[in-house]
Scaffold this motif. Structure first.
Motif, short mmCIF file in Angstrom:
data_model
loop_
_atom_site.label_atom_id
_atom_site.label_comp_id
_atom_site.label_asym_id
_atom_site.label_seq_id
_atom_site.Cartn_x
_atom_site.Cartn_y
_atom_site.Cartn_z
N ASP A 199 15.37 -7.39 -0.97
CA ASP A 199 14.17 -7.65 -0.11
C ASP A 199 13.84 -6.37 0.66
O ASP A 199 12.73 -6.19 0.65
CB ASP A 199 14.58 -8.92 0.55
N HIS A 200 14.82 -5.92 1.25
CA HIS A 200 14.35 -4.59 2.06
C HIS A 200 13.87 -3.52 1.29
O HIS A 200 12.98 -3.02 1.63
CB HIS A 200 15.94 -4.17 2.58
N LEU A 201 14.59 -3.30 0.07
CA LEU A 201 13.88 -2.31 -0.94
C LEU A 201 12.51 -2.54 -1.24
O LEU A 201 11.63 -1.72 -1.31
CB LEU A 201 14.85 -2.26 -2.13
N ARG A 202 12.09 -3.86 -1.60
CA ARG A 202 10.82 -4.32 -2.04
C ARG A 202 9.66 -4.02 -0.82
O ARG A 202 8.60 -3.50 -1.09
CB ARG A 202 10.83 -5.68 -2.45
N ILE A 203 10.33 -4.41 0.52
CA ILE A 203 9.46 -4.25 1.66
C ILE A 203 9.09 -2.58 1.83
O ILE A 203 8.00 -2.31 2.17
CB ILE A 203 9.95 -4.84 3.03
N THR A 204 10.11 -1.90 1.69
CA THR A 204 9.93 -0.24 1.81
C THR A 204 9.02 0.06 0.92
O THR A 204 8.20 0.81 1.24
CB THR A 204 11.37 0.25 1.84
N MET A 205 9.10 -0.09 -0.32
CA MET A 205 8.42 0.18 -1.30
C MET A 205 6.79 -0.29 -1.09
O MET A 205 5.87 0.58 -1.24
CB MET A 205 8.71 -0.23 -2.70
N ALA A 206 6.59 -1.49 -0.64
CA ALA A 206 5.34 -1.94 -0.25
C ALA A 206 4.76 -1.12 0.76
O ALA A 206 3.48 -0.77 0.74
CB ALA A 206 5.48 -3.39 -0.03
N ARG A 207 5.48 -0.77 1.78
CA ARG A 207 4.93 0.12 2.90
C ARG A 207 4.43 1.22 2.38
O ARG A 207 3.34 1.92 2.78
CB ARG A 207 5.94 0.14 3.91
N ILE A 208 5.33 2.00 1.41
CA ILE A 208 5.33 3.42 1.03
C ILE A 208 3.69 3.30 0.28
O ILE A 208 3.05 4.15 0.16
CB ILE A 208 6.30 3.77 0.17
N VAL A 209 3.68 2.33 -0.62
CA VAL A 209 2.56 2.13 -1.38
C VAL A 209 1.19 1.93 -0.64
O VAL A 209 0.16 2.73 -0.76
CB VAL A 209 2.38 0.91 -2.67
N LEU A 210 1.33 1.08 0.43
CA LEU A 210 0.16 0.94 1.59
C LEU A 210 -0.16 2.16 2.18
O LEU A 210 -1.39 2.70 2.24
CB LEU A 210 0.57 -0.24 2.57
N LEU A 211 0.90 3.02 2.50
CA LEU A 211 0.63 4.40 3.17
C LEU A 211 0.07 5.44 2.21
O LEU A 211 -0.98 5.96 2.66
CB LEU A 211 2.04 4.77 3.64
N LEU A 212 0.49 5.47 1.05
CA LEU A 212 -0.29 6.28 0.10
C LEU A 212 -1.61 5.95 -0.12
O LEU A 212 -2.47 6.78 -0.34
CB LEU A 212 0.70 6.31 -1.37
N LEU A 213 -1.86 4.64 -0.29
CA LEU A 213 -3.32 4.00 -0.58
C LEU A 213 -4.03 4.43 0.55
O LEU A 213 -5.16 4.96 0.44
CB LEU A 213 -3.09 2.69 -0.57
N SER A 214 -3.47 4.40 1.66
CA SER A 214 -4.40 4.77 2.88
C SER A 214 -4.75 6.26 2.84
O SER A 214 -5.89 6.64 3.25
CB SER A 214 -3.62 4.56 4.26
N VAL A 215 -3.83 7.17 2.58
CA VAL A 215 -3.91 8.58 2.49
C VAL A 215 -4.91 9.05 1.55
O VAL A 215 -5.89 9.75 1.66
CB VAL A 215 -2.70 9.26 2.22
N ALA A 216 -4.90 8.07 0.17
CA ALA A 216 -5.81 8.52 -0.89
C ALA A 216 -7.26 8.16 -0.41
O ALA A 216 -8.34 8.73 -0.72
CB ALA A 216 -5.35 7.64 -2.15
N ILE A 217 -7.48 6.92 0.39
CA ILE A 217 -8.61 6.46 0.68
C ILE A 217 -9.28 7.53 1.80
O ILE A 217 -10.52 7.84 1.56
CB ILE A 217 -8.72 5.09 1.06
N ALA A 218 -8.44 7.99 2.83
CA ALA A 218 -9.06 8.81 3.59
C ALA A 218 -9.19 10.33 3.03
O ALA A 218 -10.47 10.88 3.35
CB ALA A 218 -8.08 9.02 4.69
N SER A 219 -8.55 10.62 2.03
CA SER A 219 -8.77 11.97 1.63
C SER A 219 -9.96 11.83 0.65
O SER A 219 -10.86 12.77 0.57
CB SER A 219 -7.69 12.31 0.52
N ALA A 220 -10.30 10.88 0.10
CA ALA A 220 -11.70 10.70 -0.71
C ALA A 220 -12.79 10.58 -0.01
O ALA A 220 -13.75 11.17 -0.34
CB ALA A 220 -11.48 9.45 -1.32
#
Length: 104
Positions: free
Chosen positions: A17-38
């Motif tokens: 569960d902890h790993l899933r939450i961590t992965m979800a946070r990483i995905v959200l962070l990367l998505l935010s960076v991608a949107i800001a960069s675009a």
């Protein structure tokens, strides 16, 4: 009967569960960076201020004052003051915003 060895280990489930939450946070962070960069790559300003053009009554032909209080427009031009920017917006039909108070 109940076989303890066939039940999943509680600690193992918590780690998953902890790993899933961590992965979800990483995905959200990367998505935010991608949107800001675009947004930046597309030339869209991130923080702009809309000029208050109504205060100048430009439609009545009142000329702008000549005071030097520069504003930087989203078109990369430094305008002598906000009124001059509003005049350019009106004459050219552009949606120029203020990127910062002062020169570009």
């Amino acid at each position: 009967m109940y076989n303890k060895s066939s039940q999943p280990d509680l600690k193992h489930c918590q780690e998953i569960d902890h790993l899933r939450i961590t992965m979800a946070r990483i995905v959200l962070l990367l998505l935010s960076v991608a949107i800001a960069s675009a947004s930046i790559a597309a030339g869209e300003p991130t923080d702009t201020i809309p000029p208050n053009c109504k205060q100048y009554r430009l439609s009545f032909g009142v000329p702008c004052q000549e005071n030097y209080t520069p504003v930087c427009g989203t078109d990369g031009i430094t305008y002598k003051n906000e009124c001059k920017m509003c005049l350019k917006r009106m004459d050219a039909g552009l949606n120029i915003q203020i990127t910062n108070i002062g020169e570009c």
